[in-house]
Design an enzyme around this catalytic site. Structure first.
Site, PDB file in Angstrom:
ATOM      1  N   GLU A 115       0.811  -1.226   0.000  1.00 26.95           N
ATOM      2  CA  GLU A 115       0.000   0.000   0.000  1.00 26.95           C
ATOM      3  C   GLU A 115       0.839   1.267   0.000  1.00 26.95           C
ATOM      4  O   GLU A 115       0.559   2.223  -0.730  1.00 26.95           O
ATOM      5  CB  GLU A 115      -0.955   0.018   1.198  1.00 26.95           C
ATOM      6  CG  GLU A 115      -2.204  -0.847   1.038  1.00 26.95           C
ATOM      7  CD  GLU A 115      -1.999  -2.296   1.413  1.00 26.95           C
ATOM      8  OE1 GLU A 115      -0.856  -2.667   1.784  1.00 26.95           O
ATOM      9  OE2 GLU A 115      -2.968  -3.069   1.352  1.00 26.95           O
ATOM     10  N   HIS A 155     -11.296  -3.739  10.276  1.00 27.96           N
ATOM     11  CA  HIS A 155     -11.923  -3.558   8.960  1.00 27.96           C
ATOM     12  C   HIS A 155     -13.198  -2.727   9.075  1.00 27.96           C
ATOM     13  O   HIS A 155     -14.093  -2.852   8.236  1.00 27.96           O
ATOM     14  CB  HIS A 155     -12.276  -4.909   8.325  1.00 27.96           C
ATOM     15  CG  HIS A 155     -11.103  -5.706   7.840  1.00 27.96           C
ATOM     16  ND1 HIS A 155     -10.237  -6.354   8.685  1.00 27.96           N
ATOM     17  CD2 HIS A 155     -10.650  -5.960   6.581  1.00 27.96           C
ATOM     18  CE1 HIS A 155      -9.311  -6.982   7.971  1.00 27.96           C
ATOM     19  NE2 HIS A 155      -9.532  -6.765   6.698  1.00 27.96           N
TER      20      HIS A 155
END
Ligand SMILES: Cc1ncc(C[n+]2csc(CCOP(=O)(O)OP(=O)(O)O)c2C)c(N)n1
Ligand SMILES: Cc1ncc(C[n+]2csc(CCOP(=O)(O)OP(=O)(O)O)c2C)c(N)n1
Ligand SMILES: [Mg+2]
Ligand SMILES: [Mg+2]
Lengths: 318, 339, 339, 318
Positions: free
Chosen positions: C71, C140
């Site tokens: 990322e 999440h």
């Protein structure tokens, strides 16, 4: 271009960087430059050799030790001096200083205050080239310390899988501030890290501008033919501490002496004479020219105004 | 372990903020074998701001560890060491570099106790320093406490004096939860009284740094000395300012703040960080919610301008609150007349 | 380029939020060769929430790029590509993973224009999604818009409807500055009217989602449908709620908010994120500052509880604002009597 | 321990993982499990072989695909099932679910929802061991996808320079969700990445529990004698999609068949008979025992209460 011109340009950059840094150190000690200032003294051959191999539409990514890269890439000395002296005429209106000089016009994506932070930006430049399908290339400068940051490994891998035209130019000056590379890595040969990612890699003498130039040229050919990336580990050493205020006492005398004896500017000077055909006198005159140019730029920067608060808040800050 | 706060007025030894921090670490490392220190240049170099000077000689390489420039992983290693029985103190040179450790702090350390149903604990202290000063420019001058403040599971400490720095750091090291300990680069050389005998300051206990009755300034870190000097100037004009330093933003000493605001009926919050989304906004939102009836004027916020910090010293100064800005906000608040 | 907002009432095609996003990207990629998409599984898989479905077939591998799990670096590559003339749309699967890209967004992208004296621009869009729903648990489910909101140089967009999603994403892609475009996992399948003809929504322009006169609710993203349904319930009891969706948190449509609050004299802010240090606190601080005299009651905040999001569905629900919490806050605010 | 006992324990774990996952998939399809669920089917030999080589005071670090690691390390099946069914009796009161099971008691530092996020935690465990001077060790489980995240490279380097007793157990199942490793790396042999950091590394058959056990044993010896770390790349393949809802259509039939033919549970079963001396009948009875144990645990978990809101907000959340 004739050998004479070639070596003239090379030496101009080597000597300009040397004199630029020495002037800035003086200005720093006089209190005219503040903040962080990391001299490139002793590493000049890397920036100069690598940039000499580039085309004008290529990109470079620089570091916190970035003046050499900027100059070698054709940066404007007056704008650089104005910047480090925090003046409006600087590259960044005096808002950035030494660690934040970028020169969009010469494809210099910029210095960076975050060690390793620039590496992925270079991958991005490689990616735009690849998407546009041009034959440009990118040289990412960074040092041994940055090679311990995760973005280095990630970026090697991205460049590899996307076959990007990117040269990782690892300026291994053996230190991250005062931490020697032997304490930060099991092996001093950092180029080996690239091989595990399927990236071509080699180590060279980073103090010899000719070696750097030739190896970069070779790596660029690989890159431009779509077989990149390439990592070049250029072994070098600082000629002083990490920044102006660091006496660098931890640097062993013998090692410093060894690298001093391989001074990149002196080496370049020899090339200028032996391969460029300059006489000693010509070189001296040339050096004086460069010194004068920098002296004028220093005066220009000193006498330049600072950006006003009004302009800053009303025009620059959005 | 009982943590109790005691101030010994008899001793008035004066030392620097960085020395006070150093003493806290020394004492805690002597007291507890599981305490260790890790970061870039903390050992040989004694830390960029000398906070860890002398530790290597005293405790050796095993417990005073120089790291490569691998912030994410050595902080993660700190978290892992904390989980497995140690009490690491990890130093991140600039708060601007905490951008690199957010996964380890936010997704790992802050949530571990929760995700193990309370069986796992993460007694780590992350020491870092923030704020602007001396032309270090946009990537070495940020004030990012608001990020950590927003994350459940983290404690956030921001001492403004040598006394507080020592007492709070000792408590932070003994705390069983992750603590973000945020110092200020301009405070390291500031001096103050620090007793030689051992003391602790409880996390969550603010302090009235100056008593006053007309208006309450709430502030922290390097904005405390600035608020205090503004208060002195205002006193000359007959305005009596109370200055409150929460010292720890999480937990926040709400009672101290509310009691003061209810008394003075006026509040100004001073922070170095950018106004938008800063901790000051949150404290203001709490005050207006809990003390709405008591307020004679809106809670004012004096904060950093909405800009990266410029290198140029004059513009750097113009970008963060100065004494004159605080004075102006106090006067404006006191002059506020409802429509 | 002029960005103008136009709503075509004649066409009432109904599509899903994710389809609207997909259309925005399709159109912009057709319109401009420099627009490209990059992220984990965005190409072959069409994205975890199908937002990038069909792009690979249409535009090929060069412009629709699957990335490894890196990322930090692929976002950085997006930033570098933007600097060198492209308009990347980078997808980060969960806002919880933006912890890994903070250097590239905060120290690089957000500051680049500033650090080049305006000569360099970073026209990148980082698309991500946040919020809780369906038991994805603590790593999440976060709502982290407050972090980006705090950083000068970033724009922050959080659409609540398919119409807004499309018009805002098209504007974000054409914007010359870095934009954090935050979607919500529970909205992707929600349907709404989206005209077939091209339109843009200006960044910084909020919208009144429901007109009312008694109280103003300010809210965004997935809290908008919830606020609207609370408003309907309250209408049954004779309480007329105005619901405002700023749509972009940066720039924030202050005028729309202030005009409404000055009219209704009461405000409730509803956010899914944790209360402490959230964007709601900042908006509350602005309202009390700018509309102090107009308020009949303190600005109320309905927000997520101070906890990581639990896996258990009942507890997950209990951790974030529900319709009943909003109704309660509205009533409490309207019943507030000064001292 | 006799061979019989050794192989009995090994097979118990292999078969337990297999049955556990199959049961959970069924519960998932019935809507009784929600959220993300990543089965370990097909990779059982790695967790089981590696954990069999560990001492009881060693540590492991797990992943989002973590049930196998937890079971192999001696985790409590009832607590695991209660956790994935979101019940108070779970490892984490049902607050964590599949991706967040940690078992402090057995030295399992935990599963992780952040790919790569656990790797540095394992370095930390290694660091505490090194500071305390004990002879413990750490096994960090992670997969090919995680090896592209920067923390992997950083952690390799930290473990190397500090000589930490850490085994990097790279479960190369050739996919990160649907992205094949060939698209994410120029080389499929990921162990080569370790060599550049001066870390011992090797690749093995990850479907053969004996091979995994023996190589881990060997690596542990290196680690415990202060010459660690060690990277072991265990080649394997999932027996299905990335998570329960992924049919995995992108997985080529031949490759799946190949790895199916090397099923780790079947291979372990053969060892149990050939080296452990179990008869076919004994194995069958043993399998029924395990199935029953899990059936009971499922019933227990199903019938367990959820954590109450009151307790959650007043006792658990601080
Ligand atoms: C991410 C990050 N960590 C730490 C620092 C502080 N710092 C500035 S320069 C430096 C040393 C960098 O070493 P190296 O990459 O070898 O570059 P060199 O100074 O040798 O050119 C450090 C640690 C930083 N700027 N950024
Ligand atoms: C940092 C991060 N990026 C992305 C994801 C989403 N994600 C979850 S599992 C997964 C694939 C992981 O691949 P690998 O590491 O090979 O593990 P495997 O699933 O094969 O066991 C991804 C991308 C995540 N959880 N964390
Ligand atoms: Mg170096
Ligand atoms: Mg994998």
């Amino acid at each position: 271009m004739s050998f004479r011109e070639f070596w003239r340009d090379i030496y101009k950059n080597l000597y300009t960087i040397r004199v630029f840094e020495k002037n800035c150190i003086r200005l720093y000690r006089q209190g005219l430059i503040v903040g962080y200032f990391h001299p490139y003294l002793g590493e000049e051959a890397i920036a100069v050799g690598a940039c000499a191999a580039l085309r004008s539409d290529d990109y470079i990514v620089s570091t916190h030790r970035g003046h050499g890269h900027c100059i070698a890439r054709g940066g404007d000395i007056r704008k650089m001096l104005a910047e480090v002296l925090a003046k409006e005429a600087g590259y960044c209106y005096g808002l950035g200083g030494s660690m934040h000089i970028a020169d969009v016009a010469t494809g210099n994506i910029g210095a960076n205050g975050i060690v390793g932070g620039g590496i992925p930006l270079g991958i991005g430049a490689g990616l735009s080239i690849s998407i546009r399908g041009t034959e440009q290339a990118v040289v990412i400068f960074f040092s041994d310390g940055a090679s311990n940051n995760g973005v280095f490994a990630e970026s090697l891998n991205l460049a590899a899988i996307w076959n990007l035209p990117v040269i990782f130019m690892l300026e291994n000056n053996h230190y991250a501030v005062s931490t020697p590379i032997e304490e930060a890595s099991r092996t001093e040969d950092l180029y080996k890290r690239a091989e595990g990612y399927g990236v071509f890699a080699t180590a060279i003498d980073g103090n010899d501008v000719k070696v750097v130039y030739e190896k970069t040229k070779e790596a660029l050919e690989v890159c431009r033919s779509g077989r990149g990336p390439f990592l070049v580990e250029a072994k070098t050493y600082r000629q002083g501490g990490h920044h102006v205020n660091d006496p660098g006492k931890y640097m062993p005398r013998e090692k410093l002496d060894y690298y001093m004896s391989k001074d990149p500017v002196q080496t370049g000077r020899k090339y200028l004479i032996n391969e460029g055909g300059f006489s000693e006198d010509e070189v001296k005159r040339f050096e004086t020219e460069i010194e004068n140019e920098i002296k004028e730029a220093v005066e220009f920067a000193k006498n330049s105004p600072e950006l006003s608060e009004e302009k800053y808040f009303n025009e620059i800050v959005i | 372990m009982t943590i109790s706060e005691k101030k010994e007025n008899s001793e008035n030894r004066v030392i620097m903020y960085r020395e006070a921090l150093n003493e806290a670490i020394m004492e805690e490392m002597k007291n507890d074998d599981t305490v260790f220190v890790m970061g870039e240049g903390v050992a040989e170099r004694g830390g960029s701001y000398k906070v860890t000077a002398g530790l290597l000689d005293e405790f050796g390489k095993k417990r005073v560890i120089d790291t490569p420039i691998s912030e994410a992983s050595f902080t993660g290693a700190g978290v892992g060491a904390a989980i497995t029985g140690m009490r690491p103190i990890v130093e991140i040179l600039f708060i601007d570099f905490t951008v690199l450790i957010m996964d380890q702090i936010v997704n790992q350390a802050a949530k571990y106790k929760f995700m193990t149903g309370g069986k796992g604990r993460v007694p780590i202290v992350v020491r870092t320093q923030g704020g602007s000063g001396n032309g270090l420019a946009a990537q070495h001058s940020q004030s990012l406490e608001a990020w950590f403040y927003h994350i459940p599971g983290l404690k956030v400490v921001m001492p403004s004096t040598p006394y507080d720095a020592k007492g709070l750091l000792k408590s932070a090291i003994r705390d069983d939860d992750p603590v973000m300990f945020i110092e200020h680069k301009l405070l390291y050389m500031k001096k103050g009284e620090v007793p030689e005998s051992e003391y602790f300051i409880e996390l969550g206990r603010g302090e009235i740094k100056r008593k006053g009755k007309d208006i309450t300034i709430i502030s922290w870190s390097n904005m405390i000395p600035r608020s205090l000097s503004a208060a002195e100037r205002l006193a000359e004009e007959g305005i009596d300012v109370e200055v409150i330093d929460p010292r720890t933003l999480v937990p926040l000493d709400r009672k101290l703040i509310m009691d003061s605001v209810k008394k003075t009926r006026n509040a100004v919050i001073v922070q170095e960080a950018v106004r938008r989304g800063g901790v000051a906004s949150d404290i203001a939102s709490i005050i207006q919610e809990e003390a709405f009836e008591s307020l004679d004027a809106p809670v004012a916020i004096v904060a950093g301008k909405n800009t990266p910090i410029p290198f140029n010293l004059r513009l750097e100064k113009a970008s963060i609150p100065q004494e004159k800005d605080i004075i102006l906000a106090v006067k404006k608040t006191l002059n506020f007349k409802i429509g």
